[in-house]
Design an enzyme around this catalytic site. Structure first.
Site, PDB file in Angstrom:
ATOM      1  CD  GLU A 205      -1.969   2.448  -3.657  1.00 36.88           C
ATOM      2  OE1 GLU A 205      -2.983   3.061  -3.992  1.00 36.88           O
ATOM      3  OE2 GLU A 205      -1.559   2.441  -2.485  1.00 36.88           O
TER       4      GLU A 205
ATOM      5  CG  ASP B  58      -1.964   0.992   1.271  1.00 36.13           C
ATOM      6  OD1 ASP B  58      -2.794   0.945   0.355  1.00 36.13           O
ATOM      7  OD2 ASP B  58      -2.004   1.828   2.191  1.00 36.13           O
TER       8      ASP B  58
HETATM    9  C1  GLC Z   1      -4.156   3.033  -0.605  1.00 33.17           C
HETATM   10  C2  GLC Z   1      -5.357   2.127  -0.556  1.00 33.17           C
HETATM   11  C3  GLC Z   1      -6.554   2.944  -0.192  1.00 33.17           C
HETATM   12  C4  GLC Z   1      -6.321   3.539   1.175  1.00 33.17           C
HETATM   13  C5  GLC Z   1      -5.032   4.344   1.204  1.00 33.17           C
HETATM   14  C6  GLC Z   1      -4.614   4.655   2.596  1.00 33.17           C
HETATM   15  O1  GLC Z   1      -4.236   3.963  -1.605  1.00 33.17           O
HETATM   16  O2  GLC Z   1      -5.496   1.464  -1.773  1.00 33.17           O
HETATM   17  O3  GLC Z   1      -7.739   2.200  -0.223  1.00 33.17           O
HETATM   18  O4  GLC Z   1      -7.392   4.361   1.535  1.00 33.17           O
HETATM   19  O5  GLC Z   1      -3.966   3.622   0.642  1.00 33.17           O
HETATM   20  O6  GLC Z   1      -4.207   3.472   3.248  1.00 33.17           O
END
Ligand code: GLC
Length: 537
Positions: A271, A207
């Site tokens: 991500e 994440d």
């Molecule tokens: C990432 C996740 C998202 C979340 C954010 C904070 O972008 O995919 O759903 O709200 O991180 O953890």
């Protein structure tokens, strides 16, 4: 010609199709209105039938759900809403027997404010975990230490009255950011990685991977200019110091070393929500020492237009280091589903978008529901669950529309939960698209998706072959994969006649099931939004 470099030693994920399970909305086995691990186990047969190789599960750990699991209160346990650690281990074993691996979601940027580390950290400036988080004295004016703002709106700092210091949160105040300059944090995460990898978890989706390290001096972000992307202008600043610091690469190299100690190595899928493709490429390090796969947001955000998409793909391929491998997706739990965003609900466009994702050079990631062309749900203000939607309503409905539950059949609540239960988010009308009806219909989007995945599995060209774009009208994306496979995607509502290289070949799969068996010469007429894969070219 781009993307022709061979991967010296392909691992399982190079040729895999990944599938994201947003567990809360996947399948509810105990009738409380939200999905769970036993519900997912019941539907493993669907995933095996579809032909996917691995599942990425959105966070399954205990969480107060201020941000639906992305505020983690315990990294080494399972949320009681979803089941137990035993359920997760049983899932790993059962899925494994079906040839499906399990990836979990690692959230290293922040914890929940209810995590014991934070509770200890805020208890005293001398606490053992004080340095696990980013604490700072007020700025000269007595306000926050600097000008950083939260990605979810508002200031990036919250004052803790007890100590008179502020703590940093790049997201909600309930999500305090970890301090990745702390050796204790780095060591604790090494243990978390091993905890799951020792249990057979095949890797992590990481994440907000690009954000975890912040400027050690906590310098002010520079103001946004009118040339900056919309989001930066909206926040009034460039996230120059609270994101993407060079030291994040040290952390990724550390994790890659741990991953390499396993057989097979555990997958690191980041991500990496960055605007610039050269920044994206940097997360692959040398090509063999950081992330294995880094999500490509410029591709997700591009329109469903041939030139726009090939431009992102080819610039990405040109920037990636040797041995790096791209990953392509069109939907996830944070962005509008591809059936809505790219296809505007048009099944023909959904088909060609899916064919594209599954035939590009790289690893495709489907989001639950993509395979049936599931569109975003409609959410009213009182149904909102996402804190971001609540904050920005009515200007932005947040992320609930792409998180509505999976429709398994045409019955009440689409078979997602018991008929007498209330789904945690409203269902899209399950009569419009559901798994059971589409499984029974060989002309459905689901049947096509399965045929494409099967064709991909049979084709070394589609799995690992290079990419070379061929001359075509601007609205058609025509490319060769590997030695002898050509993919033709008409990303427009206008039919196009194209010329294949050589003397044609045989269509192995396409968006139109009626065409699947035909053998064209070098002239191929594509209908509106039609795509085909031709082998033996
Ligand atoms: C990432 C996740 C998202 C979340 C954010 C904070 O972008 O995919 O759903 O709200 O991180 O953890």
């Amino acid at each position: 010609m781009t993307g022709t470099g061979r991967v010296a030693s392909p691992e399982w994920w190079h040729s895999a199709v990944l599938y994201q399970v947003y567990i809360r909305s996947f399948a509810d086995a105990d009738g409380d209105g939200h999905g769970d691990l036993p519900g997912l186990r019941r539907h493993l047969d669907h995933l095996a039938w579809l032909g996917v190789d691995a599942l990425w599960l959105s966070p399954v750990g205990p969480s107060p759900n201020a941000d639906w699991g992305y505020d983690v209160a315990d990294y080494c346990a399972v949320h009681p809403d979803y089941g137990t650690l035993d359920d997760l281990e049983a899932l790993i074993a059962e899925a494994g027997q079906l040839g499906i691996r399990i990836l979990l979601d690692l959230v290293p940027n922040h914890t929940s404010d209810k995590h014991p580390w934070f509770e200890d950290s805020r208890s005293s400036t001398l606490a053992a975990h004080r340095d696990f988080y980013v604490w700072a004295d007020p700025g000269a004016d007595g306000g926050p230490p600097n000008n950083w703002v939260s990605t979810f709106g508002g200031p990036g700092w919250t004052l803790d009255d007890a100590s008179g210091q502020y703590y940093l949160h790049n997201f909600l105040p309930e999500q305090p950011d970890l301090n990745w300059w702390s050796q204790g944090v780095r060591d604790a995460f090494d243990e978390i990685l091993r905890f799951w990898w020792d249990r057979g978890v095949a890797g992590f989706r990481i994440d907000v991977c690009h954000m975890i390290v912040k400027d050690a001096q906590l310098r002010d972000n520079p103001p946004a200019t009118e040339d900056d992307p919309f989001v930066m202008q909206m926040f009034g600043q460039r996230p120059f110091y609270n994101s993407n610091q060079p030291e994040v690469h040290d952390v990724l190299r550390r994790w890659r070393t741990i991953s390499a100690g396993y057989d097979p190595p555990r997958l690191l899928l980041g991500e990496t929500n960055v605007e610039q493709l050269d920044t994206l490429a940097s997360f692959y390090g040398s090509g063999t020492d950081e992330l294995h796969l880094a999500f490509n947001f410029p591709f997700i955000e591009a329109p469903l237009k041939a030139k726009a998409l090939w431009d992102v793909l080819e610039r990405t391929e040109a920037l990636l280091p040797d041995q790096a491998w791209p990953v392509w997706t069109g939907s996830n739990h944070d962005v509008s589903r591809l059936a809505t965003r790219w296809a505007e609900g048009d099944p023909a466009r959904v088909r060609v978008a899916l064919l594209m994702l599954l035939t590009l050079r790289g690893t495709p990631v489907l989001y639950q529901g993509d395979e049936i062309g599931l569109v975003d749900g409609n959410i009213t203000e009182d149904e909102l669950r996402d804190p971001v939607g609540r904050r920005f309503w009515p200007y932005y409905a947040g992320r609930d529309p792409e998180r509505t539950p999976m429709p398994w059949d045409a019955g009440r609540h689409g078979g997602f939960t018991d008929a007498g239960a209330t789904p945690w988010l409203p269902m899209t009308d399950p009569r419009v698209a559901n798994v059971a009806d589409q499984r029974a219909d060989p002309r459905s989007v689901l049947a096509m998706t399965r045929r494409v995945i099967a064709a991909r599995r049979r084709s070394p060209d589609l799995q690992l072959g290079g990419y070379e774009r061929l001359a075509s009208p601007d609205e058609v994306w025509l490319f060769r994969r590997g030695e002898s496979t050509v993919v033709a995607l008409n990303l427009s509502g206008t039919p196009h006649d194209i010329t294949l290289p050589g003397r044609g070949g045989s269509v192995v799969v396409g968006t139109d099931p009626a065409r699947d068996a035909s053998v064209p010469g070098d002239a191929l007429s594509l209908g509106a939004w039609e795509g085909v894969v031709v082998a033996g070219v």
